[in-house]
Motif scaffolding. Structure first.
Motif, PDB file in Angstrom:
ATOM      1  N   TYR A   1     108.672  10.592  22.128  1.00  0.00           N
ATOM      2  CA  TYR A   1     109.298  11.911  22.249  1.00  0.00           C
ATOM      3  C   TYR A   1     108.279  12.942  22.747  1.00  0.00           C
ATOM      4  O   TYR A   1     108.553  13.740  23.647  1.00  0.00           O
ATOM      5  CB  TYR A   1     109.875  12.312  20.885  1.00  0.00           C
ATOM      6  N   ALA A   2     107.078  12.886  22.170  1.00  0.00           N
ATOM      7  CA  ALA A   2     106.008  13.813  22.593  1.00  0.00           C
ATOM      8  C   ALA A   2     105.702  13.631  24.074  1.00  0.00           C
ATOM      9  O   ALA A   2     105.544  14.600  24.820  1.00  0.00           O
ATOM     10  CB  ALA A   2     104.753  13.588  21.747  1.00  0.00           C
ATOM     11  N   ASN A   3     105.634  12.387  24.511  1.00  0.00           N
ATOM     12  CA  ASN A   3     105.370  12.115  25.930  1.00  0.00           C
ATOM     13  C   ASN A   3     106.487  12.637  26.816  1.00  0.00           C
ATOM     14  O   ASN A   3     106.233  13.283  27.837  1.00  0.00           O
ATOM     15  CB  ASN A   3     105.213  10.613  26.159  1.00  0.00           C
ATOM     16  N   ASN A   4     107.720  12.353  26.413  1.00  0.00           N
ATOM     17  CA  ASN A   4     108.854  12.805  27.220  1.00  0.00           C
ATOM     18  C   ASN A   4     108.881  14.313  27.366  1.00  0.00           C
ATOM     19  O   ASN A   4     109.230  14.837  28.414  1.00  0.00           O
ATOM     20  CB  ASN A   4     110.173  12.328  26.601  1.00  0.00           C
ATOM     21  N   ARG A   5     108.526  14.991  26.297  1.00  0.00           N
ATOM     22  CA  ARG A   5     108.556  16.448  26.369  1.00  0.00           C
ATOM     23  C   ARG A   5     107.270  17.011  26.936  1.00  0.00           C
ATOM     24  O   ARG A   5     107.090  18.224  27.023  1.00  0.00           O
ATOM     25  CB  ARG A   5     108.861  17.058  24.998  1.00  0.00           C
ATOM     26  N   ASN A   6     106.347  16.111  27.289  1.00  0.00           N
ATOM     27  CA  ASN A   6     105.150  16.561  27.989  1.00  0.00           C
ATOM     28  C   ASN A   6     104.298  17.502  27.148  1.00  0.00           C
ATOM     29  O   ASN A   6     103.745  18.481  27.651  1.00  0.00           O
ATOM     30  CB  ASN A   6     105.597  17.286  29.264  1.00  0.00           C
ATOM     31  N   VAL A   7     104.216  17.195  25.870  1.00  0.00           N
ATOM     32  CA  VAL A   7     103.467  18.056  24.952  1.00  0.00           C
ATOM     33  C   VAL A   7     101.976  17.784  25.095  1.00  0.00           C
ATOM     34  O   VAL A   7     101.560  16.625  25.058  1.00  0.00           O
ATOM     35  CB  VAL A   7     103.866  17.759  23.490  1.00  0.00           C
ATOM     36  N   PRO A   8     101.152  18.805  25.261  1.00  0.00           N
ATOM     37  CA  PRO A   8      99.724  18.534  25.430  1.00  0.00           C
ATOM     38  C   PRO A   8      99.005  18.124  24.134  1.00  0.00           C
ATOM     39  O   PRO A   8      98.035  17.378  24.186  1.00  0.00           O
ATOM     40  CB  PRO A   8      99.169  19.845  25.980  1.00  0.00           C
ATOM     41  N   TYR A   9      99.464  18.645  22.990  1.00  0.00           N
ATOM     42  CA  TYR A   9      98.775  18.333  21.731  1.00  0.00           C
ATOM     43  C   TYR A   9      99.743  17.833  20.665  1.00  0.00           C
ATOM     44  O   TYR A   9     100.803  18.430  20.449  1.00  0.00           O
ATOM     45  CB  TYR A   9      98.052  19.563  21.177  1.00  0.00           C
ATOM     46  N   VAL A  10      99.343  16.757  20.022  1.00  0.00           N
ATOM     47  CA  VAL A  10     100.128  16.226  18.915  1.00  0.00           C
ATOM     48  C   VAL A  10      99.262  16.299  17.660  1.00  0.00           C
ATOM     49  O   VAL A  10      98.068  16.004  17.709  1.00  0.00           O
ATOM     50  CB  VAL A  10     100.556  14.767  19.206  1.00  0.00           C
ATOM     51  N   VAL A  11      99.864  16.750  16.560  1.00  0.00           N
ATOM     52  CA  VAL A  11      99.108  16.857  15.309  1.00  0.00           C
ATOM     53  C   VAL A  11      99.571  15.779  14.335  1.00  0.00           C
ATOM     54  O   VAL A  11     100.773  15.593  14.126  1.00  0.00           O
ATOM     55  CB  VAL A  11      99.273  18.246  14.669  1.00  0.00           C
TER      56      VAL A  11
ATOM     57  N   PHE B   1      93.860  17.958   9.179  1.00  0.00           N
ATOM     58  CA  PHE B   1      94.847  17.430  10.117  1.00  0.00           C
ATOM     59  C   PHE B   1      94.110  16.969  11.370  1.00  0.00           C
ATOM     60  O   PHE B   1      93.004  17.437  11.670  1.00  0.00           O
ATOM     61  CB  PHE B   1      95.940  18.466  10.448  1.00  0.00           C
ATOM     62  N   ILE B   2      94.744  16.044  12.084  1.00  0.00           N
ATOM     63  CA  ILE B   2      94.119  15.479  13.277  1.00  0.00           C
ATOM     64  C   ILE B   2      94.882  15.956  14.505  1.00  0.00           C
ATOM     65  O   ILE B   2      96.107  15.890  14.539  1.00  0.00           O
ATOM     66  CB  ILE B   2      94.154  13.938  13.231  1.00  0.00           C
ATOM     67  N   VAL B   3      94.140  16.446  15.500  1.00  0.00           N
ATOM     68  CA  VAL B   3      94.768  16.888  16.738  1.00  0.00           C
ATOM     69  C   VAL B   3      94.474  15.875  17.829  1.00  0.00           C
ATOM     70  O   VAL B   3      93.317  15.532  18.072  1.00  0.00           O
ATOM     71  CB  VAL B   3      94.220  18.268  17.173  1.00  0.00           C
ATOM     72  N   LYS B   4      95.538  15.371  18.448  1.00  0.00           N
ATOM     73  CA  LYS B   4      95.341  14.426  19.528  1.00  0.00           C
ATOM     74  C   LYS B   4      95.676  15.091  20.855  1.00  0.00           C
ATOM     75  O   LYS B   4      96.772  15.631  21.045  1.00  0.00           O
ATOM     76  CB  LYS B   4      96.249  13.206  19.333  1.00  0.00           C
TER      77      LYS B   4
END
Lengths: 458, 458
Positions: free
Chosen positions: A411-421, A433-436
């Protein structure tokens, strides 16, 4: 049985990415409308039919969308009329309202209705959809936005000067450098018709001349002949078919050609004032050129005529146009109100910006940070963080359920999100927390007390 | 003879000041929609009639504005049908399109048509006008904006939590402190109907219960009786008419009342989760309360039901509402897509902000600086300065002609301009300009080289 849904031909759904890009254009246009002192108005989507009908010619009347009266709309129709089954004649008995066909007539109606509360000169802008029952084709829609700025109540040529500056300012801000603003004057066209002795066929003359780019000199001459313009007149006019050189040169030759026409000479002097004032002020990125073939097929212009062409190399019709009209509000009973206005062709500007890749990078990014969901407790902690980010204007979201991680990452990839926590059980335990970074794949761990540091890094 | 212009009843022209204030509300709402991860879509103003008809009940069908087919629309009408002169039956033969009645059905249509390009959960917002052929009255219009945010494709209760946060965030940013967000759950209403043995008349029960504020306990009971709900059932339900105390107290008593209803207990547990999560997160300025009388007369809600009331002391109906619906897209063939959404009542929010004087001061100032016009040379110098100001985002204008000064000053006053610049022959000579503060009457002279200093003072 469920319906298979569709939308009416000639209409469009706009996806999030399209809406954001369209708003990018609108916002820039609006910003400059405002710094130039224009004020926004909005008018109803439908008007009383008699406000619109008869204002756009027979073809226009035909293309206006009519709204069916509510209730038992046939009851009031006279039986004789009804029995004729004549669609044309019956229309006005079953329809009293119609969808806006352009913004100009509703604006004229607005000015007349609100004349006592307006301060003239009144500079208004209006960005709203219009509807036309045209045959849909590539780039032509039945619903589209118009985007107009007009000044009414001033015959000062400084308005023309400002409108040219406005075009230059907007296109420069859109990074669309190198547009050509073509300038003509209706009085010059009239003067030419006068000098060559074809005054009574001015409209046919200008309509034909307007097609020079499309059908060439021979085509234009042929059309003129077919409209009853004499060989002699066309011969006299033919130098116009290849005016070239600098604006000043062209002005000089036109002045010579039109020296015996009072109206033509007036047109030259207006054109000269506008050109010279613009030269003195300078333009940022646009080019201003005289184009005596420019008529825009619009018979209500009385002075300056504008048209904007996309930068060379982009094959696209005009992306803007306008002019001065001396009696906009006369149809509604308010005489002697001169107006001048321009419009921006949103759909075409959009296509040009797409083609030249001029939309800002990541303009349609809808989410800056996605928090993954590791379960009820972790989710609540993540929601608290999400709330902190949102309060600072970050577009942040929490995945709504503790679905499998690969589903959440997808889902994160599809929405093109730059950062995932990632805030899982372990992170919850040690308040971190971890930021990817989804592009580089790098991960960084923050303590909860370092949240602001993370936000500042975005 | 010129027409005296008017606009259709139930529609409105919006003046510059009104447009600016409406946009102020829209902009704040949009900003938070975006930080909460919602994406904008837009759909056409008209849809195919069969997309809309039958979705809003008979009354709704009647209130939908139908668009007359173009051209010879009567030609295709069967003669027998035509001779019936039956408006109802003929409508579908002469009208294939209709104006949008709300944003929900077009959204459902959008989701189904675009399902393969959407990432679920799909969070969309949409701010567009809708049209209803309702009888116009105070505060009820035939054209008005709806402003909706919905999430589809997730049954997580975190969505409800976020929507409550969103209400709180928007109203706090609008400085409208103290709104009450009322929360109920359709399953609780169903549970109540079940427990009191009135399951088959749930809709009548909730519609009547919804009127408690308006017609009082006796009125509600009378209506229930008239709908065939037994005295016994009403007696069992009557404790609901005056539930009071803290949210926790109410939850406890409801839990007791509904302990034998599976559905009711599920509703309680959903309500409890939402209340407890919100308590844990905290709200900025809104108050969240349980209101079991809240039914909103909308039969498609299946879970949470929201409604927002203006701060106490403001007499205004709800300024927002929404809820969860479990089968939005089923009508178009896409099953099992749960959705939840809220809407903001723009017109009412506008009236509340006006009443409480919460719009920012000078929000509708359309001009920061007006340059007076002293003639061609001075005017050109002033236009150069105007251009410099505009480039820095200042709303600046030059009076378009060298009219008498008192006329120019009058214009400045009418437009409420705070600063007027005088650049006459003398100033042109010594490269200066005079700034007059229109409020204090003070004048200050700047050298041209001090232009930036002037701009910075604005």
């Amino acid at each position: 049985m469920a319906q298979k849904p569709s939308i009416p031909k000639g209409t469009r759904d706009f996806t999030p990415s399209e809406v954001v890009k369209r708003n990018y254009i609108f916002d820039i246009v609006k910003k400059h409308f405002q710094t130039f002192g224009f004020q926004p108005i909005e008018t109803p989507s439908f008007e009383n039919s008699d406000t619109l009908m008869g204002k756009y010619g027979d073809e226009g009347d035909r293309l206006i969308f009519k709204i069916l009266n509510s209730g038992d709309f046939l009851r009031k129709v006279d039986d004789n009329l009804y029995n004729s089954k004549d669609s044309n004649k019956i229309t006005s008995s079953i329809s009293e309202k119609a969808l806006r066909y352009d913004l100009t007539v509703p604006f004229a109606r607005y000015v007349v209705m609100h004349q006592n509360e307006l301060d003239f000169p009144f500079k208004r802008y209006q960005i709203q959809p219009v509807w036309r029952a045209d045959r849909p084709q590539k780039g032509r829609f039945r619903e589209f936005y118009q985007c107009d700025a007009d000044v009414v109540g001033s015959d000062s040529l400084l308005q023309e000067v400002e409108l040219i500056q406005l075009y230059d300012t907007v296109f420069t801000d859109l990074k669309l450098d190198g547009v050509t603003i073509k300038l003509n004057n209706r009085k010059i066209l009239a003067g030419i018709a006068e000098v060559i002795g074809a005054k009574d066929v001015l409209i046919d003359f200008t309509v034909a001349l307007d097609k020079l780019d499309k059908i060439g000199e021979e085509g234009v001459k042929k059309e003129m002949l077919s409209k009853g313009i004499s060989e002699h007149a066309i011969a006299k006019a033919s130098p116009l078919f290849n005016l070239s050189g600098s604006n000043a040169d062209q002005l000089e030759r036109l002045e010579e050609l039109l020296k015996d026409s009072e109206e033509g000479s007036k047109g030259i002097s207006e054109l000269r004032f506008i050109m010279e004032t613009i030269t003195s002020l300078g333009l940022q990125s646009a080019k201003l050129v005289i184009d005596v073939t420019l008529a825009r097929g619009l018979n209500y212009y009385t002075g300056a005529i504008f048209e904007v062409a996309a930068p060379e190399g982009v094959s696209m019709g005009s992306i803007g146009g306008g002019g001065r009209y001396d009696d906009l509000t006369g149809i509604f009973g308010l005489k002697d109100v001169s107006g001048v206005g321009i419009s921006f062709g949103l759909d075409r500007i959009y296509l040009v910006l797409e083609e030249l890749e001029l939309f800002p990078e990541a303009i349609d990014r809808s989410l800056d940070v996605l928090f993954l969901n590791f379960g009820p407790k972790e989710g609540l902690a993540a929601l608290k963080l999400t709330t902190v980010l949102r309060k600072q204007g970050i577009k942040a979201d929490l995945y709504p359920s503790d679905a499998k991680l690969n589903k959440q990452f997808k889902y994160a990839n599809n929405r093109n999100v730059p950062y995932v926590v990632l805030l899982g059980e372990e992170e919850l335990g040690n308040s971190s927390f971890i930021v990817k970074n989804m592009k580089s794949g790098e991960q960084q761990t923050y303590g909860l007390e370092e949240t602001q540091k993370f936000i500042d890094s975005l």
